[in-house]
Design a protein around this motif. Structure first.
Motif, PDB file in Angstrom:
ATOM      1  N   MET A 157      36.092   1.956  11.725  1.00  0.00           N
ATOM      2  CA  MET A 157      35.550   1.564  13.021  1.00  0.00           C
ATOM      3  C   MET A 157      36.076   0.205  13.453  1.00  0.00           C
ATOM      4  N   PHE A 158      36.023  -0.772  12.539  1.00  0.00           N
ATOM      5  CA  PHE A 158      36.491  -2.115  12.884  1.00  0.00           C
ATOM      6  C   PHE A 158      38.004  -2.135  13.135  1.00  0.00           C
ATOM      7  N   CYS A 159      38.744  -1.403  12.318  1.00  0.00           N
ATOM      8  CA  CYS A 159      40.199  -1.393  12.486  1.00  0.00           C
ATOM      9  C   CYS A 159      40.616  -0.716  13.791  1.00  0.00           C
ATOM     10  N   SER A 160      39.874   0.314  14.199  1.00  0.00           N
ATOM     11  CA  SER A 160      40.210   1.000  15.454  1.00  0.00           C
ATOM     12  C   SER A 160      39.960   0.106  16.663  1.00  0.00           C
ATOM     13  N   ALA A 161      39.062  -0.884  16.496  1.00  0.00           N
ATOM     14  CA  ALA A 161      38.740  -1.794  17.606  1.00  0.00           C
ATOM     15  C   ALA A 161      39.490  -3.115  17.503  1.00  0.00           C
ATOM     16  N   ARG A 162      40.461  -3.179  16.630  1.00  0.00           N
ATOM     17  CA  ARG A 162      41.150  -4.447  16.362  1.00  0.00           C
ATOM     18  C   ARG A 162      41.781  -5.052  17.610  1.00  0.00           C
ATOM     19  N   ASP A 163      42.345  -4.219  18.470  1.00  0.00           N
ATOM     20  CA  ASP A 163      43.026  -4.707  19.666  1.00  0.00           C
ATOM     21  C   ASP A 163      42.188  -4.537  20.923  1.00  0.00           C
ATOM     22  N   ASP A 164      40.926  -4.174  20.744  1.00  0.00           N
ATOM     23  CA  ASP A 164      40.053  -3.974  21.895  1.00  0.00           C
ATOM     24  C   ASP A 164      39.598  -5.336  22.438  1.00  0.00           C
ATOM     25  N   PRO A 165      39.835  -5.627  23.717  1.00  0.00           N
ATOM     26  CA  PRO A 165      39.464  -6.941  24.276  1.00  0.00           C
ATOM     27  C   PRO A 165      37.979  -7.262  24.112  1.00  0.00           C
ATOM     28  N   HIS A 166      37.130  -6.239  24.250  1.00  0.00           N
ATOM     29  CA  HIS A 166      35.694  -6.472  24.114  1.00  0.00           C
ATOM     30  C   HIS A 166      35.349  -6.908  22.692  1.00  0.00           C
ATOM     31  N   MET A 167      35.922  -6.242  21.691  1.00  0.00           N
ATOM     32  CA  MET A 167      35.680  -6.620  20.306  1.00  0.00           C
ATOM     33  C   MET A 167      36.215  -8.023  20.020  1.00  0.00           C
ATOM     34  N   LEU A 168      37.408  -8.336  20.524  1.00  0.00           N
ATOM     35  CA  LEU A 168      37.983  -9.662  20.305  1.00  0.00           C
ATOM     36  C   LEU A 168      37.113 -10.736  20.949  1.00  0.00           C
ATOM     37  N   PHE A 169      36.573 -10.429  22.128  1.00  0.00           N
ATOM     38  CA  PHE A 169      35.693 -11.369  22.815  1.00  0.00           C
ATOM     39  C   PHE A 169      34.455 -11.664  21.967  1.00  0.00           C
ATOM     40  N   LEU A 170      33.859 -10.613  21.392  1.00  0.00           N
ATOM     41  CA  LEU A 170      32.679 -10.788  20.550  1.00  0.00           C
ATOM     42  C   LEU A 170      33.025 -11.490  19.244  1.00  0.00           C
ATOM     43  N   ALA A 171      34.176 -11.136  18.659  1.00  0.00           N
ATOM     44  CA  ALA A 171      34.575 -11.703  17.368  1.00  0.00           C
ATOM     45  C   ALA A 171      34.745 -13.207  17.437  1.00  0.00           C
ATOM     46  N   GLU A 172      35.234 -13.710  18.574  1.00  0.00           N
ATOM     47  CA  GLU A 172      35.451 -15.150  18.713  1.00  0.00           C
ATOM     48  C   GLU A 172      34.151 -15.932  18.652  1.00  0.00           C
ATOM     49  N   ARG A 173      33.031 -15.269  18.907  1.00  0.00           N
ATOM     50  CA  ARG A 173      31.746 -15.960  18.960  1.00  0.00           C
ATOM     51  C   ARG A 173      30.902 -15.747  17.705  1.00  0.00           C
ATOM     52  N   LEU A 174      31.479 -15.084  16.714  1.00  0.00           N
ATOM     53  CA  LEU A 174      30.780 -14.892  15.445  1.00  0.00           C
ATOM     54  C   LEU A 174      30.758 -16.174  14.631  1.00  0.00           C
ATOM     55  N   ALA A 175      29.826 -16.254  13.704  1.00  0.00           N
ATOM     56  CA  ALA A 175      29.813 -17.363  12.748  1.00  0.00           C
ATOM     57  C   ALA A 175      31.095 -17.329  11.922  1.00  0.00           C
ATOM     58  N   GLU A 176      31.471 -18.465  11.391  1.00  0.00           N
ATOM     59  CA  GLU A 176      32.750 -18.588  10.689  1.00  0.00           C
ATOM     60  C   GLU A 176      32.878 -17.584   9.546  1.00  0.00           C
ATOM     61  N   GLU A 177      31.813 -17.421   8.765  1.00  0.00           N
ATOM     62  CA  GLU A 177      31.889 -16.510   7.624  1.00  0.00           C
ATOM     63  C   GLU A 177      32.029 -15.063   8.087  1.00  0.00           C
ATOM     64  N   ASP A 178      31.368 -14.732   9.204  1.00  0.00           N
ATOM     65  CA  ASP A 178      31.519 -13.378   9.737  1.00  0.00           C
ATOM     66  C   ASP A 178      32.936 -13.153  10.259  1.00  0.00           C
TER      67      ASP A 178
END
Length: 666
Positions: free
Chosen positions: A633-654
């Motif tokens: 699931m995570f790998c399929s969303a690797r290039d998804d802009p929405h996932m990248l947008f959310l990932a940038e706001r995760l805690a450092e360890e996440d």
């Protein structure tokens, strides 16, 4: 002479501190303490054997003088040696020989001096069973069987024989046990007629041990076993412990080929009669059971309402234990309509609780066309039942399995969909909105999660278009509650279904859910998708046994999605039910990374899976590898802009964990 049942019950309870204290109990505890205190170099055990030898000498002198009470001292000696078997077995042969002692016990087991001595010998022998050779085990098994079949043998001796049989059987190979099974089963059938609720568990344990050795032999005894078990059930239906013992017998019989049909013939008429009497009001509650007159056909009219609950549990056991190849039509026609009618008319919450599980099991097992053929006023009875359960004034605690029934209805091949699905889903959402009991919330969310995995677009449509009481949008309420409750869900399978469905909704990136926000109990908020990503990473870390050290909501307080700095460890512990005085490990180490922390598997074993559906292990999602699913699931969303947008706001360890998944390092 005291009542034999009372004697055996006191034997089992004599070390229970809630029971009356006796001199014998005090002596046993004192000897146990001495053995513990002087365990070094086995001083305590050696001293005990010295005392035993002294008393044996006194006993022999008494016996030679013609005293007829010598057996009492012998029984006391055997009793204490049996209770300290583990300590004595560690002594060298010159101090204590197990083989020699067992030969002496064989003589005691046949002694005419007293039945209590014979019973004690059999019971003591069972405590040394693990140390016996196969030959010795076989020898004592024969002696125990002889006691079972001896008509003039007092009850305590036969109970001692039960103990011996249940402990010596595992020492023998299955092929050697086969020759004893017929005699054991026939002897146990006779003993079942005499047993009492205090000793029934001993009898049933022994019976089950023998029944599972050879199904073909057990099948020959199914008629008397069923008859005696049903008699016990009718007598003690309100005793849950006894009831469970009897149900264990039916579970084993139900799984034996050739027994299912006969078992149904014996049990179904009784169950249906009880259901019909309850529906007609002829089985009264406990407050009414002491007065009034029953109908002329009502031999159950004086029974309390507990008999209906017990009958429902009996039907549930019959459904779960029956093999798939059993002819279901007659069974279904006899039980399903009356079960539905019972659930739609009863006010007994315990009957509803068990009946909902029973209905779910029936829907999954009975042929779909047959289930749909049961109608009332042109409507399928199963659909009417679902509507009733979701709208009636029934306490949540009695409906916490309703999700299992709903899942069985819409996951199977009943052909329910379209308007029926939408209407039921709306009713489920309304019931979820009113639910206060956590198990009720879980059962409905897991049902919804299964529907999301089956038909996500239909579910999202209903969520987006439904407004709940108070003008609350269903999508915001359900997703907000789901994300808040998920961490408290019990059961490995339920958690798996929940996060798989969250992943599916995340992958959809549906505009109808774009405005939904998640709020914690302090009113802080973030997009629901952001919280879902955090949960999915957390679940990945657990199944990968590499949980992140901190499960924060945001990377820093400059983010518009980050929560306030005061979201501290105490709040974290409260939200995720981490017990203990301190949340962190040693020196601030994460409790999940602490060397002393339990593994995920250990935690799951401790929590148990008692909340899971009866058929969870056969569900298509059950064997899905959670780690592989989340990785994909995570790998399929690797290039998804929405996932990248959310990932940038995760805690450092996440973020590090997510990058590790993407890079293939995890």
């Amino acid at each position: 002479m005291m009542d034999p049942n009372e004697y055996v019950a006191e034997e089992d309870d004599e070390l229970n501190p809630t029971k009356s204290y006796t001199v014998r109990t005090s002596c046993r505890r004192m000897i146990d303490t001495l053995l513990d205190v002087f365990a070094k170099e086995q001083f305590g055990a050696l001293a005990l054997m010295a005392a035993v030898q002294l008393r044996l000498g006194e006993m022999e002198e008494m016996k030679e003088r013609g005293g007829d009470m010598w057996w009492k001292m012998r029984e006391a000696i055997i009793h204490i040696m049996g209770s300290t078997a583990e300590a004595l077995s560690c002594l060298p042969d010159e101090s204590f020989s197990t083989d020699s002692f067992m030969q002496q016990l064989a003589d005691d087991a046949r002694s005419p001096a007293s039945p209590f001595l014979r019973g004690r010998a059999l019971s003591c022998a069972s405590q040394f069973a693990a140390m016996c050779s196969e030959e010795a085990s076989s020898h004592f098994l024969k002696a125990a069987i002889e006691s079972l079949h001896r008509e003039d043998e007092p009850f305590p001796v036969r109970i001692g024989a039960c103990r011996a049989i249940s402990t010596f059987c595992p020492n023998l190979k299955k092929e050697l046990m086969g020759e004893y099974v017929p005699e054991i089963l026939s002897g146990m059938c006779g003993l079942m007629r005499e047993t009492h609720e205090d000793t029934l568990h001993l009898v049933v344990d022994t019976l089950l041990t023998a029944m599972e050795v050879d199904e073909a032999i057990t099948a020959r005894f199914h008629a008397p076993l069923t008859q005696h078990a049903l008699e016990i059930w009718e007598t003690f239906h309100n005793d849950h412990i006894v009831n469970n013992c009897v149900l264990d017998i039916f579970r084993v019989l139900g799984k034996i080929e050739g027994c299912q049909g006969e078992l149904q013939e014996a049990l179904v008429p009784r169950i249906v009669k009880i259901f019909n009497l309850s529906i007609s009001g002829k089985i009264r509650g406990e407050e009414e059971a002491d007065g009034g007159e029953g109908g002329e056909d009502d031999d159950l009219s004086a029974l309390a309402c507990g008999v209906v609950d017990a009958a429902t549990e009996l039907l549930h056991t019959l459904l779960l234990s029956s093999a798939e190849e059993v002819p279901w039509e007659g069974f279904a026609r006899a039980t399903f309509p009356v079960l539905v009618e019972l659930l739609m008319t009863t006010h007994d919450t315990s009957v509803i609780d068990t009946g909902v599980k029973c209905a779910a099991a029936a829907v999954r097992r009975f042929p779909p066309a047959l289930v749909m053929s049961f109608e009332h006023e042109g409507q399928p009875m199963v659909l009417l039942l679902a509507r009733h359960l979701l709208t009636a004034d029934i306490p949540d605690i009695s409906l916490y399995k309703v999700g299992s029934l709903l899942s069985a209805m819409f996951e199977g091949e009943l052909g329910l969909g379209g308007d029926a699905l939408n209407e039921t889903l709306v009713l489920a959402l309304q019931r979820l909105h009113a639910a206060k009991f956590s198990d009720m919330q879980q059962t409905l969310v897991v049902f919804l999660a299964k529907l999301v995995l089956m038909n996500p677009d239909a579910c999202v449509s209903v969520l987006a278009e439904t407004t709940l009481e108070g003008g609350v949008g269903a999508a915001e309420f359900v997703l907000g509650g789901w994300l808040r409750w998920h961490m408290e869900f019990c059961g490995v399978f339920s958690r798996k279904v929940s996060f798989m469905a969250l992943a599916r909704l995340l992958q959809m990136n549906d505009e109808r859910l774009a405005s939904v926000v998640f709020r914690n109990e302090d009113g802080e908020q973030c997009p629901w998708a952001f919280r879902a990503v955090q949960i999915l990473l957390y679940e990945y870390a657990k199944v990968a046994e590499n949980a992140p050290g901190q499960f924060e909501f945001g990377a820093d307080d400059s983010d518009e999605y980050a929560f306030a700095d005061d979201f501290d460890d105490a709040e974290f512990a409260r939200q995720y039910s981490i017990e203990g005085d301190e949340v962190g490990g040693r020196d601030g180490e994460s409790p999940f990374m602490s060397a002393d922390a339990l593994s995920f598997q250990e935690l799951m074993e401790l929590a148990g899976n008692g909340d899971e559906d009866d058929d969870a292990s056969t569900h298509p999602l059950y064997p899905v590898d959670a780690k592989e699913f989340l990785t994909e699931m995570f790998c399929s969303a690797r290039d998804d802009p929405h996932m990248l947008f959310l990932a940038e706001r995760l805690a450092e360890e996440d973020q590090e964990l997510l990058q590790g998944i993407w890079s293939g390092a995890q």
